[in-house]
Design a protein around this motif. Structure first.
Motif, short mmCIF file in Angstrom:
data_model
loop_
_atom_site.label_atom_id
_atom_site.label_comp_id
_atom_site.label_asym_id
_atom_site.label_seq_id
_atom_site.Cartn_x
_atom_site.Cartn_y
_atom_site.Cartn_z
N HIS A 115 0.91 -1.61 -0.23
CA HIS A 115 0.10 0.04 0.13
C HIS A 115 1.09 1.06 0.53
O HIS A 115 0.95 2.46 -0.48
CB HIS A 115 -0.59 0.02 1.62
N TRP A 116 2.32 1.14 0.85
CA TRP A 116 2.66 2.27 0.65
C TRP A 116 3.47 2.31 -0.32
O TRP A 116 4.09 4.32 -0.43
CB TRP A 116 3.39 2.41 1.53
N VAL A 117 3.75 1.33 -1.10
CA VAL A 117 4.57 1.81 -2.63
C VAL A 117 3.47 2.28 -3.05
O VAL A 117 3.68 2.75 -4.14
CB VAL A 117 5.50 0.39 -2.84
N GLY A 118 2.24 1.84 -3.25
CA GLY A 118 1.66 2.30 -4.27
C GLY A 118 1.25 3.95 -4.08
O GLY A 118 1.06 4.64 -5.20
N ILE A 119 1.19 4.06 -2.42
CA ILE A 119 1.22 6.29 -2.23
C ILE A 119 2.48 6.67 -2.96
O ILE A 119 1.93 7.52 -3.68
CB ILE A 119 0.47 5.88 -0.70
N LEU A 120 3.46 5.87 -3.16
CA LEU A 120 4.76 6.77 -3.23
C LEU A 120 4.89 7.39 -5.05
O LEU A 120 5.44 7.48 -5.90
CB LEU A 120 6.25 5.86 -2.75
N VAL A 121 4.52 5.79 -5.13
CA VAL A 121 4.33 5.74 -6.58
C VAL A 121 3.41 6.57 -7.57
O VAL A 121 3.94 7.21 -8.37
CB VAL A 121 3.47 4.62 -7.65
N GLY A 122 2.22 6.80 -6.67
CA GLY A 122 1.08 8.29 -7.00
C GLY A 122 2.00 9.08 -7.20
O GLY A 122 1.46 9.87 -7.93
N ILE A 123 2.45 9.78 -5.35
CA ILE A 123 3.38 11.23 -5.96
C ILE A 123 4.24 11.09 -6.67
O ILE A 123 4.65 11.92 -7.28
CB ILE A 123 3.72 10.88 -4.17
N GLY A 124 4.85 10.02 -6.99
CA GLY A 124 5.95 10.35 -7.97
C GLY A 124 5.47 10.77 -9.39
O GLY A 124 5.58 11.68 -9.92
N SER A 125 4.06 9.97 -9.48
CA SER A 125 3.55 10.21 -10.80
C SER A 125 3.25 11.43 -11.22
O SER A 125 3.63 12.14 -12.02
CB SER A 125 2.49 9.33 -10.98
N LEU A 126 2.91 11.94 -9.38
CA LEU A 126 2.13 13.41 -9.68
C LEU A 126 3.44 14.50 -9.95
O LEU A 126 3.58 15.83 -11.00
CB LEU A 126 1.71 13.39 -8.54
N LEU A 181 4.53 14.81 -13.87
CA LEU A 181 3.86 15.61 -14.14
C LEU A 181 4.04 16.57 -13.99
O LEU A 181 3.92 17.59 -15.01
CB LEU A 181 2.21 15.20 -14.32
N ILE A 182 3.78 17.13 -12.99
CA ILE A 182 4.49 19.01 -12.72
C ILE A 182 5.71 19.06 -13.72
O ILE A 182 5.73 19.99 -14.31
CB ILE A 182 4.07 18.99 -11.54
N ALA A 183 6.65 18.68 -13.11
CA ALA A 183 7.85 18.65 -14.19
C ALA A 183 7.54 18.72 -15.44
O ALA A 183 8.39 19.92 -15.92
CB ALA A 183 9.11 17.79 -13.13
N VAL A 184 7.52 18.12 -15.86
CA VAL A 184 7.35 18.16 -17.44
C VAL A 184 6.84 19.43 -18.10
O VAL A 184 6.66 19.89 -18.31
CB VAL A 184 6.25 16.79 -18.32
N GLY A 185 5.03 19.45 -17.22
CA GLY A 185 4.22 21.04 -17.41
C GLY A 185 5.11 21.93 -17.55
O GLY A 185 4.98 22.95 -18.18
N LEU A 186 6.26 21.87 -16.14
CA LEU A 186 6.84 23.39 -16.40
C LEU A 186 7.99 23.53 -17.88
O LEU A 186 7.95 24.68 -17.75
CB LEU A 186 7.01 23.54 -14.99
N TRP A 187 8.87 21.91 -17.32
CA TRP A 187 10.10 22.85 -17.59
C TRP A 187 10.06 21.77 -20.00
O TRP A 187 10.61 22.09 -20.62
CB TRP A 187 11.13 22.33 -17.52
N ALA A 188 9.07 21.01 -20.10
CA ALA A 188 8.85 20.95 -20.99
C ALA A 188 7.84 20.59 -22.51
O ALA A 188 7.80 20.84 -23.47
CB ALA A 188 8.89 19.28 -21.09
N LEU A 189 7.07 21.10 -21.49
CA LEU A 189 5.97 21.21 -22.49
C LEU A 189 5.53 22.46 -23.16
O LEU A 189 5.45 22.19 -24.73
CB LEU A 189 4.02 21.73 -22.58
#
Length: 607
Positions: A184-195, A198-206
């Protein structure tokens, strides 16, 4: 075999499009709205109607992309600063409403004999409002950008975030949860990492990506890139166990300040509308009439009980957070249904063994029926609920004002007109009758009082007898004339400036004896034309001279109208005795004299 499959797929597509084309216009003509039309069409052609489709869940999964694209377009309209401004509503109001609704709905589940765990799962699924239905209803009413619509959007965003912890709770309640806590904790960490990714790509790549593609000047590639951003962000969030719609919304927010924002919106819009309609069709297909028939007594009691309990909790929370009765009731009715995320939650609970498959089917039918009933309930409330004046909470009535300038009407014209006065430090008193606008103005630091400028007692209370100038900037020509007549007769000490709407209205105002009037579009259109000349390489001096000449000629014509009686109702005054000659093309490098060019124009301007 392949030909038969292709033919079957084509028949399915034609059936979907045909159902939408027939049902939606019919339901809109009957005043029932497009959402109810899609839902009814899906029910008719689905496996429990005519049986044209046997697997509505697969269609529903694809159709969820319509919700994804809808949230992307909404995100494009919300700059990060505006989203930050809504943080209190997203996390404060959203949390309060979710907790209250889960508590109330769990109580309903217990009252119907469910165990505590099953009642909680039912409540957690039903509390997740249908983003698609609420957003569509708000869009049809034009309320998304209004404060009451923004509050609902904020709560929906919080609910999208909530699906992750709710799925984690379902996993923890499962019989094997103790052995899988680390997962469960791994899933939560994966979710935070995905978010975060996405923010990093949106800020610097799009933005660099779209700048590179724009330089290629290939329109179809820009469209493909827009779809890539929407679907890619949704896929990344889904892989992280988060909401696809939330991923698309975040991508839209990150691109909201991009120079490509409008192009992206135009590229995505056709797909959004088509897929969102497909989503509603799939929801209608998903209503299992056999389950409803086998358990109709239970479902017939649970659906209104759950909707009423949720609506009551939403209403109470709205009133506790200082919303008016009308706004609280509106929010309660629109958000009283379950949503598409309930299907995911009930499915996960059934797989882990927390609830029986039969109970899951019943709960799914309850959610689908609530989604089907919501547009109908909204329609009934709109038609039969007694109209009620909007609450005046937080609104100050004009009383004892004494500003140097009294500004009547704070719409788009009045807002711009007030800026010069406020920038100079002039003491301005502002009144209006639009309560929603007054509340919106307060959020941006403007103090606007409630008051009807066409009433003499309100004008006295607003300080008209002490004002050095009175500016009438209301949105209606007849109202402006009525106010101007009253002000001129009762408050002769004040200079009177009035917004006019066309030449005929301007003549009426001059006849009243105002000190200044300006047609609302004349100066802006003139400046627009002056700038157009500059863009065509006409020198600044010549462009300004032409604009000044047009302004002077307009003043002369207006004076002639006043002297001769001017325009008659429904007729157009020509300023030349001869018929106007057609406009002749002239090279920009050798312009004629301005007076010659103007004489070629048909003098029919009436604004």
């Amino acid at each position: 075999m392949a030909v038969e499959q292709d033919s079957h797929l084509l028949v399915s597509v034609v059936a979907l499009l045909g159902a939408a084309v027939v049902a939606v216009p019919l339901f809109r003509r009957l005043g029932l709205g497009s959402v109810l039309g899609y839902l009814a069409a899906g029910l008719v052609i689905g496996p429990f109607g005519l049986g044209w489709f046997s697997d509505p869940k697969s269609i529903l999964h694809v159709a969820e992309l319509g919700v994804v694209m809808f949230l992307f377009v909404v995100g494009l309209e919300m700059r990060p600063s505006h989203l930050w401004h809504l943080r209190g509503q997203i996390f404060g109001l959203g949390t309060l409403q979710i907790l209250a609704c889960i508590a109330g709905l769990t109580g309903v589940g217990l009252a119907f004999g469910f165990s505590l765990v099953v009642a909680f799962i039912a409540a957690a699924g039903f509390v997740l409002t249908s983003t698609a239905i609420v957003m569509q209803l708000l869009a049809e009413r034009g309320d998304i950008a209004l404060p009451r619509g923004q509050k609902m959007v904020s709560i929906l965003l919080f609910e999208d975030l909530l699906i992750v912890p709710l799925l984690a709770i379902v996993s923890l309640l499962a019989p094997r949860a103790a052995a899988e806590t680390g997962t469960h904790w791994v899933g939560i960490l994966v979710g935070i990492g995905s978010l975060a990714g996405l923010i990093a790509v949106g800020l610097w790549a799009l933005n660099p990506l779209f700048a590179l593609l724009a330089a290629a000047r290939a329109r179809e590639v820009m469209t493909a890139a827009a779809l890539l951003v929407v679907l890619g962000s949704a896929l990344l969030m889904e892989m992280g166990g988060l909401s696809m719609a939330m991923g698309a919304f975040i991508a839209g927010v990150l691109l909201s300040e991009s120079t490509f924002r409008h192009q992206l919106e135009a590229d995505v819009e056709p797909f959004r509308g088509l897929l969102l309609g497909l989503f509603f069709l799939a929801v209608g297909m998903a209503l299992d009439l056999s389950v409803v028939a086998a358990n109709w007594k239970l479902i017939a009691a649970v659906v209104p009980a759950m909707m009423a309990a949720k609506a009551l909790c939403i209403y109470l929370v709205a009133r506790l957070t200082h919303s008016s009765h009308a706004e609280a009731l509106d929010r309660a009715v629109i958000m009283a249904q379950g949503g598409e995320f309930a299907f995911v939650l009930f499915g996960a609970a059934a797989i882990t063994g927390i609830i029986d498959p039969g109970v899951s089917a019943n709960l799914t039918a309850v959610v689908v029926l609530s989604m089907v009933l919501t547009p109908l309930v909204v329609l009934v409330m709109r038609r039969f609920a007694r109209p009620e004046a909007e609450g005046m909470e937080g609104i100050d009535v004009a009383e004892g004002l004494s500003g140097s300038v009294l500004l009547i009407g704070f719409g788009r014209f009045g807002q711009v007109a007030s800026q010069a006065l406020l920038a100079r430090g002039v003491d301005v008193s502002i009144i209006d009758t639009d309560i929603e606008m007054i509340r919106s103005a307060q959020e941006f630091g403007f103090k606007v009082y409630y008051g009807d400028g066409s009433r003499l007692d309100v004008l006295h209370a607003s300080g008209a007898d002490k004002a050095r100038a009175i500016a009438v900037c209301v949105e209606n020509a007849e109202t402006a004339t009525r106010i101007a007549t009253l002000v001129r007769a009762e408050f002769s000490q004040a200079r009177l400036l009035v917004r006019s709407f066309d030449r005929q209205h301007a003549r009426e105002l001059v006849g009243i004896g105002i000190d200044y009037q300006i047609r609302e579009t004349f100066e802006s259109a003139l400046r627009f034309g002056e700038e157009a000349l500059r863009q065509l390489d006409v020198s600044d001096e010549e462009a300004a001279e032409i604009a000044a000449l047009i302004r002077s000629r307009d003043a002369e014509r207006f004076a002639m109208e006043l002297a001769t009686g001017g325009l008659q109702a429904g007729k157009v005054l020509l300023y030349s005795n001869a018929a106007p000659a057609p406009l002749k093309p002239t090279p920009l490098s050798t312009p004629r004299r301005e007076s010659e060019a103007l004489n070629d124009l048909p003098q029919t301007e009436s604004r």
